[in-house]
Enzyme design. Sequence first.
Site, PDB file in Angstrom:
ATOM      1  N   ARG A 252       4.431  29.338 -24.465  1.00 58.04           N
ATOM      2  CA  ARG A 252       3.378  29.291 -25.469  1.00 58.04           C
ATOM      3  C   ARG A 252       3.977  28.842 -26.794  1.00 58.04           C
ATOM      4  O   ARG A 252       5.043  29.321 -27.209  1.00 58.04           O
ATOM      5  CB  ARG A 252       2.710  30.672 -25.635  1.00 58.04           C
ATOM      6  N   HIS A 299       1.537  19.465 -22.712  1.00 57.04           N
ATOM      7  CA  HIS A 299       1.174  20.649 -21.926  1.00 57.04           C
ATOM      8  C   HIS A 299       0.915  20.285 -20.466  1.00 57.04           C
ATOM      9  O   HIS A 299      -0.154  20.556 -19.918  1.00 57.04           O
ATOM     10  CB  HIS A 299      -0.044  21.338 -22.541  1.00 57.04           C
TER      11      HIS A 299
END
Length: 341
Positions: A252, A299
């Site tokens: 994250r 991502h």
Amino acid sequence: MKNDSKPKTVAVMADHIWAAQFGPAQRERLAALADRTSPVWVPSLESPEIQDQLGTVEVVISSWGAPPFDAGLLNRMPRLRAILHSAGSVRGLAGDALWDRGIVVSNSADLNAEPVAEYTLAAILMAGKKAPFLAADAREYRADWSSYQSARGVLGNSGRTIGLVGFSRIGRKVAALIDTVMHQATCLVADPYADADEVARFGARLVPLEEMLSRVDILSLHAPALPATRHMIAAAQLASLPDQAVVINTARGALIDTASLEAECASGRLHAILDVTDPEPLPADSPLYDLPNVMITPHIAGAQGAETRRMADGALDELDRLIRGLPLQRRVDRDELAISA
């Protein structure tokens, strides 16, 4: 929840996720297991075509793009008994109202962990040879590869020390891959909730974060995004890393203080391989985009394309177990969410 009849089931996820995750085999299996609503899939539980059936829904198969199940929504779904999430974290959809009603929740985070771990191992191996950064140099200085010549003495993966922050599902898989593939590497793990003996079974050693930082060539992050972990890698932690260390983040973005990372990478002291950032995406004027010692991917480490069907299959496995009255294999509970993704 053993029941001779098929449970009334609806899939709730973004349209492109439904198309990617539920191919012909998954749709056929869903038809065999469930009494499906019409339509069987909706992008939102606020969609007009599902409103007159909300009160009958017993099982929701959710994924990316699913809504939070707050009290208002749950009041309209009095028969809901289970949410089977064919993606990773359920933090965004499972709140107190859901747990208070005793609704069963499972996810497919362990199946999503596999491609993330594979990507991370690839990033670690590439980091050991500074491959992404030398590739940037080669593109910029096409007639002069002197940067490679000057770096030769510090390239390679033999004898590397790799630090994993977080012994999560993914952290464990990464440790196991390092142990299997990188036989001459040392793997350290920092996680306040991990057991030293269990870490050792994965070929790694548990150490405090402060001890780890000064020893690693490569630092890879695998902690959940929690208030306690926000900016856990900030200026002081980055300053503790050795010169030319590589920071890898496939977890994250908020685990790292972006401004501090920008400063360290802009100085040329540290390198970074970032699949997640904070914010995501970074502002267009972020210096990280233009630094040759930083590689950014959008991502993609988690399941993509056909990889996501493994998670759909995982949710359908859970539906089958639910129907047969068997314990769920990937059940999530309220307490677990306090320390995991």
